[in-house]
Write an enzyme that holds these catalytic residues in place. Structure first.
Site, PDB file in Angstrom:
ATOM      1  N   TYR A  75       0.842  -1.203   0.000  1.00 36.05           N
ATOM      2  CA  TYR A  75       0.000   0.000   0.000  1.00 36.05           C
ATOM      3  C   TYR A  75       0.873   1.248   0.000  1.00 36.05           C
ATOM      4  O   TYR A  75       0.620   2.200  -0.720  1.00 36.05           O
ATOM      5  CB  TYR A  75      -0.914  -0.002   1.230  1.00 36.05           C
ATOM      6  CG  TYR A  75      -1.915   1.141   1.233  1.00 36.05           C
ATOM      7  CD1 TYR A  75      -3.197   0.954   0.723  1.00 36.05           C
ATOM      8  CD2 TYR A  75      -1.580   2.397   1.733  1.00 36.05           C
ATOM      9  CE1 TYR A  75      -4.110   1.993   0.705  1.00 36.05           C
ATOM     10  CE2 TYR A  75      -2.495   3.434   1.714  1.00 36.05           C
ATOM     11  CZ  TYR A  75      -3.757   3.239   1.203  1.00 36.05           C
ATOM     12  OH  TYR A  75      -4.654   4.274   1.183  1.00 36.05           O
ATOM     13  N   PHE A 127      -8.834  19.387 -25.773  1.00 35.54           N
ATOM     14  CA  PHE A 127      -9.189  17.976 -25.687  1.00 35.54           C
ATOM     15  C   PHE A 127     -10.375  17.861 -24.729  1.00 35.54           C
ATOM     16  O   PHE A 127     -10.482  18.616 -23.768  1.00 35.54           O
ATOM     17  CB  PHE A 127      -8.028  17.079 -25.246  1.00 35.54           C
ATOM     18  CG  PHE A 127      -8.447  15.634 -25.310  1.00 35.54           C
ATOM     19  CD1 PHE A 127      -8.620  15.021 -26.534  1.00 35.54           C
ATOM     20  CD2 PHE A 127      -8.767  14.931 -24.160  1.00 35.54           C
ATOM     21  CE1 PHE A 127      -9.093  13.713 -26.616  1.00 35.54           C
ATOM     22  CE2 PHE A 127      -9.241  13.622 -24.238  1.00 35.54           C
ATOM     23  CZ  PHE A 127      -9.403  13.015 -25.472  1.00 35.54           C
ATOM     24  N   THR A 128     -11.252  16.879 -24.995  1.00 33.41           N
ATOM     25  CA  THR A 128     -12.545  16.795 -24.298  1.00 33.41           C
ATOM     26  C   THR A 128     -12.409  16.813 -22.769  1.00 33.41           C
ATOM     27  O   THR A 128     -12.968  17.685 -22.103  1.00 33.41           O
ATOM     28  CB  THR A 128     -13.273  15.510 -24.743  1.00 33.41           C
ATOM     29  OG1 THR A 128     -12.391  14.396 -24.557  1.00 33.41           O
ATOM     30  CG2 THR A 128     -13.660  15.588 -26.221  1.00 33.41           C
ATOM     31  N   ASP A 218       0.467  18.614 -22.072  1.00 29.76           N
ATOM     32  CA  ASP A 218      -0.208  17.328 -22.132  1.00 29.76           C
ATOM     33  C   ASP A 218       0.741  16.467 -22.951  1.00 29.76           C
ATOM     34  O   ASP A 218       0.772  16.542 -24.185  1.00 29.76           O
ATOM     35  CB  ASP A 218      -1.584  17.438 -22.789  1.00 29.76           C
ATOM     36  CG  ASP A 218      -2.299  16.085 -22.839  1.00 29.76           C
ATOM     37  OD1 ASP A 218      -1.596  15.057 -22.793  1.00 29.76           O
ATOM     38  OD2 ASP A 218      -3.527  16.057 -22.932  1.00 29.76           O
ATOM     39  N   LYS A 261      -1.521   5.694 -23.895  1.00 31.05           N
ATOM     40  CA  LYS A 261      -1.131   5.908 -25.293  1.00 31.05           C
ATOM     41  C   LYS A 261       0.355   5.562 -25.487  1.00 31.05           C
ATOM     42  O   LYS A 261       0.723   4.388 -25.460  1.00 31.05           O
ATOM     43  CB  LYS A 261      -1.440   7.357 -25.706  1.00 31.05           C
ATOM     44  CG  LYS A 261      -2.933   7.653 -25.918  1.00 31.05           C
ATOM     45  CD  LYS A 261      -3.685   7.906 -24.657  1.00 31.05           C
ATOM     46  CE  LYS A 261      -5.069   8.470 -24.903  1.00 31.05           C
ATOM     47  NZ  LYS A 261      -5.840   8.610 -23.654  1.00 31.05           N
ATOM     48  N   ARG A 386     -15.260  12.708 -34.135  1.00 32.25           N
ATOM     49  CA  ARG A 386     -14.538  13.823 -33.537  1.00 32.25           C
ATOM     50  C   ARG A 386     -15.004  15.072 -34.265  1.00 32.25           C
ATOM     51  O   ARG A 386     -14.362  15.587 -35.169  1.00 32.25           O
ATOM     52  CB  ARG A 386     -13.013  13.654 -33.669  1.00 32.25           C
ATOM     53  CG  ARG A 386     -12.439  12.485 -32.912  1.00 32.25           C
ATOM     54  CD  ARG A 386     -12.107  12.719 -31.432  1.00 32.25           C
ATOM     55  NE  ARG A 386     -13.197  12.670 -30.494  1.00 32.25           N
ATOM     56  CZ  ARG A 386     -13.044  12.363 -29.202  1.00 32.25           C
ATOM     57  NH1 ARG A 386     -11.873  12.017 -28.721  1.00 32.25           N
ATOM     58  NH2 ARG A 386     -14.060  12.412 -28.372  1.00 32.25           N
ATOM     59  N   PHE A 453     -20.488  12.877 -25.905  1.00 29.74           N
ATOM     60  CA  PHE A 453     -20.180  11.903 -26.962  1.00 29.74           C
ATOM     61  C   PHE A 453     -20.061  10.477 -26.439  1.00 29.74           C
ATOM     62  O   PHE A 453     -20.314   9.519 -27.159  1.00 29.74           O
ATOM     63  CB  PHE A 453     -18.885  12.298 -27.690  1.00 29.74           C
ATOM     64  CG  PHE A 453     -17.709  12.438 -26.772  1.00 29.74           C
ATOM     65  CD1 PHE A 453     -17.505  13.616 -26.076  1.00 29.74           C
ATOM     66  CD2 PHE A 453     -16.821  11.398 -26.586  1.00 29.74           C
ATOM     67  CE1 PHE A 453     -16.433  13.736 -25.193  1.00 29.74           C
ATOM     68  CE2 PHE A 453     -15.744  11.515 -25.721  1.00 29.74           C
ATOM     69  CZ  PHE A 453     -15.562  12.690 -25.021  1.00 29.74           C
TER      70      PHE A 453
HETATM   71  O1  PLI Z   1      -8.385   8.727 -21.237  1.00 30.95           O
HETATM   72  P1  PLI Z   1      -7.476   9.288 -20.171  1.00 30.95           P
HETATM   73  O2  PLI Z   1      -8.219   9.795 -19.003  1.00 30.95           O
HETATM   74  O3  PLI Z   1      -6.367   8.388 -19.807  1.00 30.95           O
HETATM   75  O4  PLI Z   1      -6.717  10.533 -20.856  1.00 30.95           O
HETATM   76  C1  PLI Z   1      -7.376  11.666 -21.281  1.00 30.95           C
HETATM   77  C2  PLI Z   1      -6.642  12.286 -22.419  1.00 30.95           C
HETATM   78  C3  PLI Z   1      -5.884  13.391 -22.191  1.00 30.95           C
HETATM   79  N1  PLI Z   1      -5.213  14.009 -23.209  1.00 30.95           N
HETATM   80  C4  PLI Z   1      -5.256  13.536 -24.469  1.00 30.95           C
HETATM   81  C5  PLI Z   1      -4.510  14.258 -25.522  1.00 30.95           C
HETATM   82  C6  PLI Z   1      -5.988  12.408 -24.766  1.00 30.95           C
HETATM   83  O5  PLI Z   1      -6.001  11.950 -26.014  1.00 30.95           O
HETATM   84  C7  PLI Z   1      -6.718  11.738 -23.718  1.00 30.95           C
HETATM   85  C8  PLI Z   1      -7.534  10.625 -23.973  1.00 30.95           C
HETATM   86  N2  PLI Z   1      -7.794  10.239 -25.189  1.00 30.95           N
HETATM   87  C9  PLI Z   1      -8.612   9.276 -25.599  1.00 30.95           C
HETATM   88  C10 PLI Z   1      -9.406   8.423 -24.678  1.00 30.95           C
HETATM   89  C11 PLI Z   1      -8.724   9.054 -27.022  1.00 30.95           C
HETATM   90  O6  PLI Z   1      -9.435   8.137 -27.458  1.00 30.95           O
HETATM   91  O7  PLI Z   1      -8.072   9.814 -27.767  1.00 30.95           O
END
Ligand code: PLI
Length: 462
Positions: A75, A127-128, A218, A261, A386, A453
């Protein structure tokens, strides 16, 4: 545009496979209806080639899977946490690490500790989830990306660049004390996976720091951005992507990262900072919303796989070369067939210009949402809207945001699909384009208030 000297091949071989299944047309008709014409609501079992997202969909290496077994689930004070700290410090150059369950967890904490009610947060396109958290904290997002980013046909090599005149104008208008930080996204997702240049980032950081404004990256797709800098910016051809990633981060005061990513894991993320005082404030939020400061939102095995993924992504340039090479391969096939896509081809996916393909569908009947559903119906290939649905409504007026880009994204998971899958995908897209007039517009049957979305439902406009 590529200046690489040799063709690419995947720098790995395949040890484990996962069967996929082609559905019948009848099954897909039922599935998309059941999903309210929203690809987020499809069951993955009803999908043939899944290009919904490159997020959390990477194939991990045997070394990462081995790390899952030796992850330390303590932990407090987990060995895997310290492995992650040193990986982030070595690869990105930040000393203060705040581990979160994924990118938006880091965005939440950063927004809460820095943004006050009535502040402005400039950024290179929205970004969303990032914009959601900025607004949720009382801020107002202001787009300061270059105009070329909004033009699908512009061949500008750095469509992710900050427009320094727009930034200067914002500073003059609202005052630097109303701008806690600029949010600079590497390889801008909503612009089509488009990079910013090192020179532009450096100039942006200079302007911000002269005005007491922090620079927060980011850095979710910093690796892919680094690859494009190596290909396109003078002076970087001989540098490794590892060196370029380090230099990108050197101009910033911190970063949020969705590790789902570039970092080659299925879950995880982090906020990284330089200022220990700011990190203290972030950790106070962390223990309330994510978990103790030595795991945040991750298990020990997740942190171990992540630490290894971070090092692996920059171990050689061959990984990112093959990754972006596969995306370009699909893009080139579509361009050759005359499909209107965002150019130059971006780092993580292909973005199809739905407005150009479906001029008969009015913008408020969601052309990109309709084209995404049509592509699934025809082929079982799943993409993502998008466009206007993703952009949501203006907080003040209640109207839809109408982005200039109305796109279907086909995001390519890392190390998952083969070149033959790309061929089949290209054939599927080209097939739908043979009868665009068959695609009809959509209207909401359910519209969530925020981040609509993800869960919205639609029906065809008859
Ligand atoms: O999906 P998260 O919470 O791990 O990350 C959010 C996020 C932040 N910044 C950017 C540039 C992204 O592309 C992003 C998440 N993107 C998704 C889920 C996508 O499908 O592009």
């Amino acid at each position: 545009m590529s200046v690489s000297h040799h063709s690419w091949a995947e720098p790995y071989k395949i040890k484990v496979v996962e069967p996929i299944r082609m559905t019948t047309k009848e099954e897909r008709v039922a599935a998309i209806k059941e999903a309210g014409y929203n690809s987020f609501l499809l069951r993955a079992d009803d999908v043939y080639i899944d290009l919904l997202t490159d997020s959390g969909t990477s194939a991990m290496s045997d070394h990462q899977w081995a790390g899952m077994m030796v992850g330390d689930e303590a932990y407090a004070g987990s060995r895997s946490f310290y492995n992650l700290v040193s990986a982030v410090e070595d690869v990105y150059g930040y000393e203060e690490l705040i581990p979160t369950h994924q990118g938006r967890g880091a965005e939440h904490i950063l927004s809460q500790i820095l943004i006050k009610d009535g502040d402005y947060v400039p950024g290179n396109m929205y970004f969303t989830t990032t914009r959601f958290h900025q607004e949720h904290a009382g801020g107002r997002f202001v787009d300061v990306i270059v105009d070329e980013a909004h033009d699908p046909a512009s061949l500008h090599p750095f469509k992710g660049n900050i427009d320094l005149d727009k930034l200067r104008k914002l500073i003059d208008e609202v005052g630097a004390d109303k701008i806690p930080y600029i949010s600079v996204e590497t390889n801008v997702n909503m612009a089509g996976g488009q990079p910013l240049s090192m020179a532009n980032l450096k100039a942006t950081a200079e302007m911000c720091h002269q005005n007491g404004i922090l620079v927060m990256l980011d850095a979710t797709r910093a690796l892919e951005n680094a690859w494009f800098i190596k290909q396109r910016e003078a002076g970087y051809m001989e540098k490794s992507v590892a060196e370029i990633v380090r230099e990108i981060c050197s101009y910033s005061d911190g970063a949020t990262v969705s590790s789902k990513k570039d970092n080659l894991v299925n879950i995880g993320g982090f906020l990284a900072l330089r200022d220990p005082e700011l990190a203290k404030a972030a950790r106070a939020m962390l223990v309330a919303f994510e978990g103790l400061h030595t795991y945040g939102g991750m298990s020990g095995r997740d942190m171990e796989a992540l630490a290894r993924g971070i090092r692996e992504m920059v171990e050689t340039d061959d990984h990112v070369h093959a990754r972006v090479g596969q995306v370009e391969y699909l893009g080139d096939a579509l361009i050759k067939a005359g499909v209107p896509i965002i150019r130059p081809v971006g780092g993580h996916g292909i973005f199809i210009d739905a407005k150009a393909i479906l001029p008969h569908i009015p913008h408020d009947q969601f052309p990109a949402q309709a084209l995404t559903a049509a592509l699934y119906l025809a082929s079982g290939v799943r993409g993502m809207e998008r466009g206007v649905v993703s952009a949501g409504r203006d907080k003040v007026t209640g109207d839809h945001h109408y982005p200039k880009l109305e796109l279907v994204r086909l995001a390519i998971p890392r190390r998952v699909y083969t070149q033959a899958h790309m061929d089949v995908t290209a054939e599927a897209v080209i097939g739908v384009l043979e009868h665009p007039e068959d695609v009809t517009g959509l209207r909401f049957t359910y519209e969530p208030e925020s981040l609509r979305f993800f869960q919205a439902r639609f029906e065809p406009v008859s």
